[in-house]
Design an enzyme around this catalytic site. Structure first.
Site, PDB file in Angstrom:
ATOM      1  CG  ASP A 359      -2.124   0.865   1.482  1.00  0.00           C
ATOM      2  OD1 ASP A 359      -1.913   1.780   0.051  1.00  0.00           O
ATOM      3  OD2 ASP A 359      -3.066   0.785   2.140  1.00  0.00           O
ATOM      4  NE  ARG A 435      -6.589  -0.194   6.075  1.00  0.00           N
ATOM      5  CZ  ARG A 435      -6.009  -0.410   5.555  1.00  0.00           C
ATOM      6  NH1 ARG A 435      -5.398  -0.812   4.217  1.00  0.00           N
ATOM      7  NH2 ARG A 435      -4.241   0.142   6.428  1.00  0.00           N
ATOM      8  CD1 TRP A 469      -8.258  -8.125  -4.622  1.00  0.00           C
ATOM      9  CD2 TRP A 469      -8.042  -8.223  -6.451  1.00  0.00           C
ATOM     10  NE1 TRP A 469      -9.499  -8.064  -5.798  1.00  0.00           N
ATOM     11  CE2 TRP A 469      -9.176  -7.534  -6.785  1.00  0.00           C
ATOM     12  CE3 TRP A 469      -7.107  -8.221  -8.326  1.00  0.00           C
ATOM     13  CZ2 TRP A 469     -10.135  -8.020  -7.632  1.00  0.00           C
ATOM     14  CZ3 TRP A 469      -8.337  -7.926  -8.840  1.00  0.00           C
ATOM     15  CH2 TRP A 469      -8.828  -7.612  -8.767  1.00  0.00           C
ATOM     16  CG  ASP A 470      -5.515  -6.064   0.893  1.00  0.00           C
ATOM     17  OD1 ASP A 470      -6.138  -6.794   2.067  1.00  0.00           O
ATOM     18  OD2 ASP A 470      -4.781  -5.309   1.625  1.00  0.00           O
ATOM     19  CG  ASP A 542      -2.841  -7.847   8.146  1.00  0.00           C
ATOM     20  OD1 ASP A 542      -2.295  -8.412   7.389  1.00  0.00           O
ATOM     21  OD2 ASP A 542      -3.560  -6.907   8.240  1.00  0.00           O
TER      22      ASP A 542
HETATM   23  C1  DGJ Z   1      -4.255  -5.271   5.065  1.00  0.00           C
HETATM   24  C2  DGJ Z   1      -3.410  -6.567   4.168  1.00  0.00           C
HETATM   25  O1  DGJ Z   1      -3.595  -7.476   5.056  1.00  0.00           O
HETATM   26  C3  DGJ Z   1      -1.602  -6.327   4.917  1.00  0.00           C
HETATM   27  O2  DGJ Z   1      -0.738  -6.913   4.744  1.00  0.00           O
HETATM   28  C4  DGJ Z   1      -1.330  -4.383   3.793  1.00  0.00           C
HETATM   29  O3  DGJ Z   1      -1.908  -4.950   2.627  1.00  0.00           O
HETATM   30  C5  DGJ Z   1      -2.331  -3.455   4.471  1.00  0.00           C
HETATM   31  N1  DGJ Z   1      -3.383  -4.144   4.647  1.00  0.00           N
HETATM   32  C6  DGJ Z   1      -2.234  -2.121   3.652  1.00  0.00           C
HETATM   33  O4  DGJ Z   1      -3.167  -1.603   4.132  1.00  0.00           O
END
Ligand code: DGJ
Length: 756
Positions: A359, A435, A469-470, A542
């Protein structure tokens, strides 16, 4: 008994037309179904493999126990719909145009499908007795992995619309049994995914689901039901299932006082409706289920093989997963060309193969409040575009990857200002931000087109091998005003969103066949069998602290294989946990590094480089071997973990062992291994990054498979160490006649007798 009945059944689909039944036979199981004289399709058997058709009962209705327990409720129907005297778990509910809500399906015919790869198939056609509605029950068989893959297709053959209010993929019936049963599921939260939940089945319904628009961090669409071994039976029998769907889903497990156990599941019925217009069809996701007579590890291995062999995109499925570096934990939003180049140079020194900018690279993305939707490099951070960074990454010998979150928009973005109507909303309600972002309606073609163009432009302009791809928030206020105005059913949007994501990924992959995609939703929020048809790996969590990771990874591995389980060594736990332990945890999956390398000492860099080199030598075993959890961190409250990976030929294996602490001192029992060849002799070789780094005790250099499985690998760690771990490699060696082997690494003596 007719002639056919005495024929031994080979793996495949065996039909007995005279009795209207089919046996779906795999290597170790049989799943049998048949049609009663009333036209009902019922299950006749699921479990250990049967020998002949004569082993199967005739398909007939059960007896009615009382007027409150009608036969239609107690019978094991393959796809019970709401209608008649059915009060058990239901797979479907339908409303016809005249308002009738009673479904009455009757078997019409069957079709056997030609065998494709190792899959063969059967489709049963059912039709409502009054209305022009057809249902196809589809069965596919994965012969080697003992899996049945089921889905249903609804077809409106009339002129008036029919409304589906529940359209699950399948109903599964476990054998009616005296055995007590334990249900295992995976639950979690952000930074705490895939935690193993075990509970005894008692009368009632256990429900697992997602209503967030994605698979979710909070529950996985996977379950296992173990039967306690009956006296005289050796290993627990396990039935397991996994749903291939990345949107809202629901799985219900019902157990009744007689021991009847039914599982139904599919797309969630929550806020779901689907208007089936004249001539249209609706296809449910695949629901994959299997039987394992060798416990949870056996169930896990069958699913792993299925994912590797059948699910994953073919272009990547057989390639080694590259060691990646991801910049997120090091830089968060503070991304710049120079800063990323510095990290890339350090990552290359470690032997990293893929450098991923997370990001923070696109328009005005200085925090999580702005920029989502505007997928162009921010000229303030990349005045020359991404080109020079990518070039440098390539010069350093690495491929380049980039983070995106296509389904999202920040209200503070050019995209939102131009198209506020593209985000889900009800006109009279505030849009709930999470968010600081809203969700785009991917059911809309114009939205999908915009996203395709934006991402395709990036992939065409730059040499990008990998997209992360988040998806960082659930869907809320699921309104779709335009669709409603056109007479559409707005409650379709949950499904249309998921189809939209799939379509977008599929289109990008079709245009860029060598592209890899990582599926992420704030961690492991979108990890399922359907997303893995179009993505190559998953961001597991995470939470990268190694202690937490062992628990999360154990749960994850019940459903999905190591090659898709992204695992990084970061700075989490850096002060307390040795680098070796952190690497060992991350080496259980697709290894990556995510620490801020600028702060790593020269010693840390050297050791890390050495672990990465070792990983590259053994990753074929991790990524494609048979995975067995020998010690469960879940069962030992995080105290111990041990995982074995064995080659298909059983001539090589890896053993990872973890010991968090041992406050009372003392040793631990030997570690009994599995899956080896009893009569083979294995050389046991600790793999160390630094020759002096891991103080393993003396170890036997050579043992037979029988000894390793029966008595085990002796304790190798010093009693008082905390956060201790080791990695050993086992390689089959040839024993000269006479049975004595000369060892190369001489841990105890010049030569060791072979222990059988
Ligand atoms: C959530 C993801 O799980 C993280 O690894 C990271 O990419 C953040 N988003 C970035 O905003």
């Amino acid at each position: 008994m007719n002639d056919l009945s005495s024929v031994m059944m080979e793996p495949g689909i065996v039909a007995d037309q005279s009795r209207s039944l089919w046996a779906l036979v795999t290597e170790h199981s049989t799943y049998a179904l048949g049609v009663t004289k009333e036209g009902l399709v019922i299950n006749l058997h699921w479990g250990p493999r049967l020998a002949t058709l004569a082993d199967l009962p005739d398909p007939c209705l059960a007896l009615t126990h009382s007027s409150h327990d009608p036969a239609l409720t107690s019978i094991a129907e393959e796809y019970p719909g709401f209608g008649g005297l059915r009060y058990g778990e239901l797979a479907a509910q339908v409303v016809f145009a005249d308002g009738v809500r009673d479904l009455d399906l009757c078997y019409e015919r069957a079709e056997l499908l030609p065998v494709k790869a190792s899959l063969s198939g059967l489709t049963l056609y059912l039709r409502d007795r009054h209305y022009p509605l057809t249902l196809l029950l589809r069965y596919q068989l994965d012969l080697a992995n003992d899996l049945i893959i089921r889905s249903a297709v609804w077809r409106n053959e009339g002129d008036e619309p029919i409304r589906l209010e529940r359209a699950f993929s399948a109903a599964w019936h476990l054998p009616h049994s005296f055995a007590s049963r334990t249900l295992t599921t995976l639950a979690g939260q952000w930074a705490g995914e895939s935690q193993i939940q075990r509970r005894p089945l008692v009368a009632g319904t256990a429900l697992i689901e997602s209503r967030r628009g994605i698979t979710s961090l909070n529950a996985a669409p996977w379950l296992a039901i173990e039967s306690e071994p009956m006296p005289g039976q050796l290993a627990p029998e396990v039935y397991f299932a996994s749903l291939a769907w990345s949107g809202n889903w629901m799985i219900r497990v019902n157990y009744d006082v007689t021991g009847k156990t039914t599982v139904v599941g599919g797309i969630s019925e929550h806020d779901f409706a689907w208007q089936l217009a004249a001539g249209e069809t609706f296809t449910t996701p695949d629901f994959v289920a299997g039987f394992a007579d060798d416990g949870l590890n056996g169930a896990r291995q069958r699913l792993h093989r299925y994912v590797r062999e059948t699910v994953l995109p073919t272009s990547q499925a057989l390639q080694p997963r590259p060691v990646l570096y991801n910049s997120w934990e090091a830089t968060t939003f503070d991304v710049s060309e120079q800063g990323q180049i510095e990290l890339a140079e350090l990552a290359a020194r470690l032997g990293v193969e893929l450098f991923v900018v997370d990001d923070g690279w696109f328009m005005r993305r200085v925090s999580d409040t702005t920029g989502l939707g505007d997928w162009r490099p921010d000229p303030r951070k990349f005045p020359r575009g991404l080109g020079p960074l990518i070039e440098r990454v390539h010069d350093l010998g690495m491929a380049f990857g980039l983070w995106v979150e296509p389904e999202m928009v920040n209200p503070d973005s050019e995209l939102y200002r131009a198209h506020p109507d593209w985000a889900y909303a009800f006109p009279t309600r505030a849009r709930s931000e999470a968010r600081n972002q809203l969700v785009l309606n991917l059911g809309r073609e114009d939205v999908r087109n915009y996203l395709f163009e934006a991402l395709n432009r990036l992939l065409t302009e730059y040499s990008i091998a990998y997209l992360k791809w988040d998806m960082n928030r659930p869907i809320s206020e699921p309104g779709w005003a335009d669709y409603l105005a056109q007479g559409g059913e707005a409650r379709e949007l949950w499904v249309r969103h998921t189809h939209g994501v799939y379509a977008l990924m599929d289109a990008l992959r079709a245009h860029h066949p060598s592209l890899s995609i990582e599926s992420c939703a704030s961690g492991g929020g979108r990890a399922d069998l359907a997303i893995l048809r179009r993505t190559d790996q998953v961001w597991t969590s995470d939470n990268t602290h190694p202690e937490a990771r062992l628990l999360i990874q154990e749960g994850f591995s019940l459903a999905l294989p190591a090659r898709v389980m992204g695992a990084w060594v970061t700075d989490a736990g850096r002060r307390q946990v040795p680098l070796a332990f952190r690497f060992h945890v991350a080496m259980l999956g697709a290894l990556g590094v995510g620490g801020n390398l600028i702060h790593w000492s020269a010693e840390e860099m050297d050791e890390a480089a050495s672990w990465i080199a070792i990983y590259k030598q053994i990753r074929h075993l991790v990524q494609d071997g048979e995975q067995s959890w020998l010690l469960s961190p879940h069962a030992t409250h995080g105290q111990f973990a041990a995982v074995q990976y064995t080659s298909q030929a059983r001539d090589q294996a890896l053993v990872f062992f973890f010991w968090r602490d041992q406050v009372f001192g003392g040793s631990h029992p030997p570690l009994r291994l599995c899956h080896l060849k009893p009569n083979a002799v294995y050389r046991i070789e600790p793999l160390r990054a630094l020759p002096t780094a891991s103080p393993l005790q003396e170890y036997p250099a050579v043992l037979s498979g029988a000894a390793l499985m029966a008595t085990g690998l002796p304790p190798l760690l010093d009693n008082w160490q905390t956060h201790a771990s080791y990695l050993v490699k086992l390689t089959e060696i040839t024993v000269p006649p006479g049975g004595s082997v000369r060892t190369e690494n001489k841990p105890r003596a010049e030569s060791l007798p072979v222990v059988y």
